[in-house]
Design an enzyme around this catalytic site. Structure first.
Site: not given
Ligand SMILES: *[C@@H]1O[C@H](CO)[C@@H](O)[C@H](O)[C@H]1NC(C)=O
Ligand SMILES: *[C@@H]1O[C@H](CO)[C@@H](O)[C@H](O)[C@H]1NC(C)=O
Ligand SMILES: *[C@@H]1O[C@H](CO)[C@@H](O)[C@H](O)[C@H]1NC(C)=O
Length: 363
Positions: A162, A207, A243, A273, A275
């Site tokens: 990030e 990432n 996300h 990741e 979701d």
């Protein structure tokens, strides 16, 4: 589209239908097995172990460690800076080793996560002013020790996590604010050196979130990859966190386009990741769960459509009761593929469909 897939399947010949359906005879669909049978390295999940309720939840562990369901697990926390270097140059590998032991005992790969990030740092890092050379030495020592200790047990490392702001510039962080933009390239240089010292094949990843569809931030991520490549520094892949919010995910076409952009640069992509959270209750209506299923389908389908350059999909934990969402986004939830009582949601079956092209709702 997930919802129209059954209809389109009816148009297939008998033979094609039989072939497609045969991949999905497991009851329920074994997501990792289906992913691996269809050209991916894994379908995986984050897990927050040890030191949490997950560690002793037998129902949870039974699913996590069944490698028909999951072929990769990512430590949600245990390899982050505050856990691995709680005092300067005093390393604690207990949690990370436990995690790797659990994964290896059950035949799961591990994406090690992460080396350089602005969050979950130790107090000794954030509570004083460093000069650029001092903080560069801190970063180098951390990277060398973690890569060296865990070695080839890590399939890959998320080296910098990030780094980018929404406008494509580097975000403010202790690393950027102290060292400047060179921190990013130095981190990969140090990681490359550390990997070379292990002699193992450990992939190095960038990432981030918000880089899953075309846009300013995604272009900035492409540019980071290109800059590393032009400096001949090792970069093997990009992790697209994914996300998302129910009803608010990028289209399959947009997710395919972004992934193809990375792959065209010669690096792999992973959905790292995934979701899809409800931004407000209720979390368990039939209509809401159908939309959520479509959203999960779209992400996984985009990974399938771009071919082997998208090497796998990892969800950010798999059961709502252990999701990071309610504590990070108060009032939001229902983001994972199993509800609080370990019942598989429609999203679970939609992923099976996306992995196989077969209607897993009926298998
Ligand atoms: C090292 O980490 C483990 C796992 O998080 C923890 O239980 C233990 O207390 C830590 N040890 C020290 C000395 O901090
Ligand atoms: C860091 O430097 C700033 C500016 O000189 C100062 O205001 C601040 O108190 C310093 N912080 C610490 C923890 O020494
Ligand atoms: C989980 O799903 C089951 C079966 O659909 C349902 O009976 C149960 O109420 C659900 N749990 C929650 C927390 O929604």
């Amino acid at each position: 589209m997930y919802s129209s897939l059954l209809t389109s399947l009816l148009a297939l010949t008998t033979v094609e239908t039989a072939v497609a359906a045969s991949q999905c005879t497991a009851r329920p669909p074994f997501l990792n097995k289906l992913a691996q049978d269809n050209g991916k390295l894994w379908f995986g999940t984050a897990a927050d172990i040890p030191g949490t309720a997950e560690q002793t939840d037998t129902q949870y562990l039974k699913i996590l460690t069944n490698n028909k369901y999951f072929g990769e697990m990512t430590p949600a926390n245990m390899m982050k800076f505050m856990y691995t270097e709680p005092e300067q140059n005093v390393f604690n590998f207990t949690g990370g080793d436990y995690f790797l032991d659990l994964a290896e005992k059950n035949g799961l790969r591990v994406r090690c996560h992460n080396l350089v990030w602005n969050s979950q740092l130790s107090d000794w890092v954030t509570s004083r002013n460093w000069t650029a050379p001092e903080l560069t030495a801190v970063m180098k020592n951390h990277i060398y020790n973690l890569v060296g200790h865990f070695g080839g047990r890590c399939y890959s490392w998320d080296v910098v996590n990030e780094a980018l702001a929404g406008d494509g510039s580097f975000s403010s962080s202790i690393w950027y604010d102290t060292i400047g933009s060179e921190y990013f390239f130095l981190a990969y240089q140090f990681a490359q050196e550390a990997v070379e010292q292990t002699g193992a094949d450990i992939k190095l990843y960038y990432n981030d979130y918000g880089i899953e569809s075309p846009g300013v931030k995604t272009t900035a991520a492409y540019n980071l990859v290109k800059e590393l490549q032009s400096r001949k520094i090792k970069i093997d892949g990009v992790g697209l966190e994914s996300h998302f919010e129910v009803g608010g995910t990028p289209s399959v076409a947009a997710q395919v386009a972004a992934k193809q952009g990375y792959i065209a640069l010669g690096v792999d992509v992973v959905v790292t990741e995934l979701d899809v959270r409800f931004v407000q209750a209720p979390f368990y209506t039939a209509a809401g769960e159908a939309t959520q299923a479509q959203n999960y389908y779209d992400s996984v389908a985009s990974c399938m459509k771009v071919g082997p350059g998208c090497i796998g999909v990892t969800v950010w934990d798999f059961v709502d009761k252990y999701s990071w969402v309610p504590s990070s986004f108060p009032g939001q939830g229902g983001a994972t593929i199993y509800n609080d009582t370990f019942q598989r949601k429609p999203a679970f079956y939609a992923i099976g469909e996306a992995l196989t092209g077969a209607p897993c709702t009926v298998c």
